[in-house]
Design an enzyme around this catalytic site. Structure first.
Site, PDB file in Angstrom:
ATOM      1  N   ALA A 195      -5.255  73.189  37.810  1.00 55.01           N
ATOM      2  CA  ALA A 195      -6.460  73.703  37.151  1.00 55.01           C
ATOM      3  C   ALA A 195      -6.027  74.625  36.019  1.00 55.01           C
ATOM      4  O   ALA A 195      -4.965  75.224  36.058  1.00 55.01           O
ATOM      5  CB  ALA A 195      -7.305  74.462  38.163  1.00 55.01           C
ATOM      6  N   CYS A 250      -2.981  62.370  22.843  1.00 55.36           N
ATOM      7  CA  CYS A 250      -3.213  61.092  23.531  1.00 55.36           C
ATOM      8  C   CYS A 250      -4.454  61.045  24.425  1.00 55.36           C
ATOM      9  O   CYS A 250      -5.263  60.136  24.275  1.00 55.36           O
ATOM     10  CB  CYS A 250      -1.980  60.726  24.348  1.00 55.36           C
ATOM     11  SG  CYS A 250      -0.574  60.311  23.302  1.00 55.36           S
TER      12      CYS A 250
HETATM   13  N1  LIG Z   1       3.079  61.470  21.104  1.00 57.47           N
HETATM   14  C1  LIG Z   1       3.118  61.041  22.367  1.00 57.47           C
HETATM   15  O1  LIG Z   1       3.415  61.805  23.291  1.00 57.47           O
HETATM   16  C2  LIG Z   1       2.824  59.607  22.693  1.00 57.47           C
HETATM   17  C3  LIG Z   1       3.118  59.118  23.977  1.00 57.47           C
HETATM   18  C4  LIG Z   1       2.840  57.789  24.259  1.00 57.47           C
HETATM   19  C5  LIG Z   1       2.277  56.974  23.294  1.00 57.47           C
HETATM   20  N2  LIG Z   1       1.982  57.481  22.061  1.00 57.47           N
HETATM   21  C6  LIG Z   1       1.417  56.572  21.063  1.00 57.47           C
HETATM   22  O2  LIG Z   1       2.457  56.212  20.159  1.00 57.47           O
HETATM   23  C7  LIG Z   1       1.952  56.070  18.822  1.00 57.47           C
HETATM   24  C8  LIG Z   1       2.708  56.999  17.885  1.00 57.47           C
HETATM   25  O3  LIG Z   1       2.454  58.338  18.258  1.00 57.47           O
HETATM   26  P1  LIG Z   1       3.243  59.568  17.625  1.00 57.47           P
HETATM   27  O4  LIG Z   1       2.804  60.778  18.369  1.00 57.47           O
HETATM   28  O5  LIG Z   1       4.696  59.248  17.554  1.00 57.47           O
HETATM   29  O6  LIG Z   1       2.629  59.565  16.139  1.00 57.47           O
HETATM   30  P2  LIG Z   1       3.101  60.400  14.877  1.00 57.47           P
HETATM   31  O7  LIG Z   1       1.887  60.655  14.087  1.00 57.47           O
HETATM   32  O8  LIG Z   1       3.952  61.557  15.320  1.00 57.47           O
HETATM   33  O9  LIG Z   1       4.065  59.407  14.079  1.00 57.47           O
HETATM   34  C9  LIG Z   1       3.640  58.253  13.451  1.00 57.47           C
HETATM   35  C10 LIG Z   1       4.546  57.998  12.253  1.00 57.47           C
HETATM   36  O10 LIG Z   1       4.260  56.713  11.716  1.00 57.47           O
HETATM   37  C11 LIG Z   1       4.420  56.769  10.310  1.00 57.47           C
HETATM   38  N3  LIG Z   1       3.733  55.612   9.712  1.00 57.47           N
HETATM   39  C12 LIG Z   1       2.406  55.339   9.700  1.00 57.47           C
HETATM   40  N4  LIG Z   1       2.191  54.156   9.096  1.00 57.47           N
HETATM   41  C13 LIG Z   1       3.389  53.668   8.725  1.00 57.47           C
HETATM   42  C14 LIG Z   1       3.813  52.472   8.087  1.00 57.47           C
HETATM   43  N5  LIG Z   1       2.952  51.520   7.725  1.00 57.47           N
HETATM   44  N6  LIG Z   1       5.133  52.308   7.853  1.00 57.47           N
HETATM   45  C15 LIG Z   1       6.021  53.251   8.222  1.00 57.47           C
HETATM   46  N7  LIG Z   1       5.682  54.386   8.854  1.00 57.47           N
HETATM   47  C16 LIG Z   1       4.378  54.590   9.116  1.00 57.47           C
HETATM   48  C17 LIG Z   1       3.853  58.115   9.946  1.00 57.47           C
HETATM   49  O11 LIG Z   1       4.312  58.549   8.687  1.00 57.47           O
HETATM   50  C18 LIG Z   1       4.367  58.986  11.106  1.00 57.47           C
HETATM   51  O12 LIG Z   1       5.614  59.573  10.795  1.00 57.47           O
HETATM   52  C19 LIG Z   1       0.460  56.366  18.924  1.00 57.47           C
HETATM   53  O13 LIG Z   1      -0.238  55.168  19.065  1.00 57.47           O
HETATM   54  C20 LIG Z   1       0.342  57.188  20.194  1.00 57.47           C
HETATM   55  O14 LIG Z   1      -0.919  57.069  20.799  1.00 57.47           O
HETATM   56  C21 LIG Z   1       2.262  58.770  21.742  1.00 57.47           C
END
Ligand SMILES: NC(=O)c1ccc[n+]([C@@H]2O[C@H](COP(=O)([O-])OP(=O)(O)OC[C@H]3O[C@@H](n4cnc5c(N)ncnc54)[C@H](O)[C@@H]3O)[C@@H](O)[C@H]2O)c1
Length: 483
Positions: free
Chosen positions: A283, A291
């Site tokens: 809690a 996410c």
């Molecule tokens: N952050 C977490 O803890 C976590 C855990 C599990 C899943 N996810 C999922 O993973 C995915 C990524 O999350 P994140 O937290 O790493 O995101 P983030 O925003 O930290 O990183 C995404 C990166 O992608 C780059 N990007 C976007 N479009 C692009 C393209 N066309 N070409 C090249 N680079 C590009 C951006 O510049 C950015 O650096 C999301 O879908 C998220 O839901 C995240």
């Protein structure tokens, strides 16, 4: 194998570094030149413990490089990961524009020299695997229509379960690897890619030692092979369920407060049941981060598209929203008038060991307090510069330490349970304050000890002081939870 990872955020950078550490040759691609330049200099673009050390080792082992141009990397790769952001749109739907541009870019760069697997690691609405396949084909059609029939590729969904702050451990020692794909060749390539993880056949880095349960080949890491749709659903269900566990504890905490029970004892008591489990039954002022909120909204949206109203998910979001407001309510109970008061926030990041502020409860609490005429001061071990940069209009006074932030404050709110906050000298802290009111938003402190230190202590769902561990006959590890 030759691997490309698109997106060097929290997921992509860790995935790329881990795969190279396992011996694959990895190219990480991002459209953000600043991030790529930092990575080329060996600096992580995000705060993640151990990541910079891992990148050094990744370079020595499989090899890793960082680029802004996608096409050359794709042409050389067997496996191309998409790890771009899928942030929420105002409607609650996931914004798929980054995914779409990445998938089209992959298609445009492909040639017929080998079979490739396009792996979606971003969290995407159910059905996006099909979308990725369509977009890759469109990319081929737009750039090399004559190659459409000779280019071969498979699409896989490989959801990510890492937790920011322990991302390297989670990636090297996962509970399971989920791979959704509709053809056996794709699954086999993915199994080969992950073989060192499945068998745990790699030597562990000194800063991320292998956990006991995976030592000496005791048990392999399970690879769960499913359809693409099931893999996409697994990711959403996992996040929805974890958020629900926290929300459930929060719901119980309200009842505990009213009847005079202690939520920590209650959750320990139910968590010992193997069907329930103690994890995530904490809690507090609720979950945040990039996410849970977006994934639950996206899942509700998908359900609605199919004519189903997901009531448990709706309730889970509502309980969490309300929970953040508890801080204001508890401050009002203690101080009555908030206008003109000074409130200190311990922690800004949405959880410890990260600089991530996406959907952080701290921001909403600070905004509300400022709106109410409160002077807000804050200290966070790593997230202060990100907070300043991302919220230039938020009038927070940033302080260099926990001792500095509480000076002359009328109340202090523990927002993020950073390890250094657990070890603070509470009597010293209380003595510095104008009024020693402590709202423990994460139930980090032992109520009795905080009171002995001079604090007017309020936790969440802790109507009576928790029993000391010595009063209980629980095993030591469980007794620690009570404490
Ligand atoms: N952050 C977490 O803890 C976590 C855990 C599990 C899943 N996810 C999922 O993973 C995915 C990524 O999350 P994140 O937290 O790493 O995101 P983030 O925003 O930290 O990183 C995404 C990166 O992608 C780059 N990007 C976007 N479009 C692009 C393209 N066309 N070409 C090249 N680079 C590009 C951006 O510049 C950015 O650096 C999301 O879908 C998220 O839901 C995240």
């Amino acid at each position: 194998m030759r691997v490309t990872v698109i997106g060097t955020g929290y997921v992509g950078t860790v995935t790329g570094a881990c795969l190279a550490y396992l011996g694959h040759r990895v190219t990480c691609v991002d459209q953000d030149l600043n991030k790529i330049e930092k990575l080329r200099m060996g600096q992580a673009p995000i705060y993640e413990p151990g990541l910079e050390e891992l990148i050094v080792l990744a370079n020595e082992r499989g090899g890793i490089n960082f680029e802004t141009e996608l096409a050359p990397a794709v042409r050389e790769s067997d496996i191309i990961f998409i790890a771009v952001g899928t942030p929420p749109l105002p409607s609650g739907e996931a914004n798929l524009s980054y995914l779409e541009s990445a998938a089209r870019g992959i298609g445009a760069a492909m040639d017929a020299s080998r079979f490739r697997v396009v792996v979606n690691k971003s969290t995407v609405p159910v059905g996006s695997g099909n979308l990725v396949e369509t977009l890759v084909r469109e990319g081929i059609e737009d750039s090399n229509p004559e190659l459409l029939s000779s280019i071969t590729f498979g699409v896989a969904s490989n959801p990510e379960f890492l937790r920011e702050g322990s991302a390297i451990d989670d990636s090297l020692y996962p509970d399971r690897i989920v791979v959704g794909a509709d053809n056996p060749k794709t699954i086999e390539l993915m199994r080969a890619l992950y073989a060192p993880l499945i068998d745990q056949s790699f030597s562990d880095p000194s800063f991320a030692p292998r956990p006991e349960k995976l030592q000496d080949g005791k048990q392999p890491v399970p690879l769960v092979a499913t359809s693409i749709t099931s893999a996409e659903m697994i990711k959403y269900s996992a996040n929805a369920f974890l958020a629900l566990k926290i929300g459930f504890s929060n719901e119980m905490s309200h009842i505990c407060e009213r009847v005079g029970a202690d939520i920590t004892d209650v959750m320990t008591g139910i968590g010992l049941d193997w069907r329930i489990g103690r994890g995530f039954l904490n809690a507090g002022i609720g979950w945040g981060g990039s996410c849970f909120g977006k994934d639950i909204s996206s899942l509700m949206h998908t359900a609605a598209e199919y004519g189903y109203q997901a009531r448990i998910l709706e309730a889970s979001l509502a309980v969490n929203r309300m929970q953040r407001g508890m801080v204001i309510q508890k401050l009002q109970e203690k101080l009555y008038i908030l206008k003109g008061r000074t409130v200190a926030l311990l922690g800004l990041a949405f959880k410890p060991n990260t600089d991530d502020l996406r959907d952080a409860p701290s921001l909403q609490i600070a905004e509300k307090l400022i709106q109410m005429g409160v002077r807000v001061r804050a200290y966070d071990p790593v997230a202060m510069s990100a907070c300043k940069e991302q919220n230039p209009n938020l009038r927070i006074a940033y302080c260099p330490s926990a001792l500095a932030v509480v000076e002359h404050a009328d109340a202090v709110v523990l927002v993020t349970e950073w390890p250094e906050f657990a070890n603070l000298h509470l009597p010293q802290l209380a003595a510095k304050m104008n009024k020693p009111v402590l709202i423990d938003g994460r139930n980090l402190y032992h109520p009795e000890r905080a009171r002995e230190a001079g604090f007017d202590y309020t936790g969440i769902g802790r109507a009576v002081p928790a029993r000391r561990s010595t009063d209980s006959n629980l095993p030591r590890s469980q007794a620690a939870l009570v404490e």
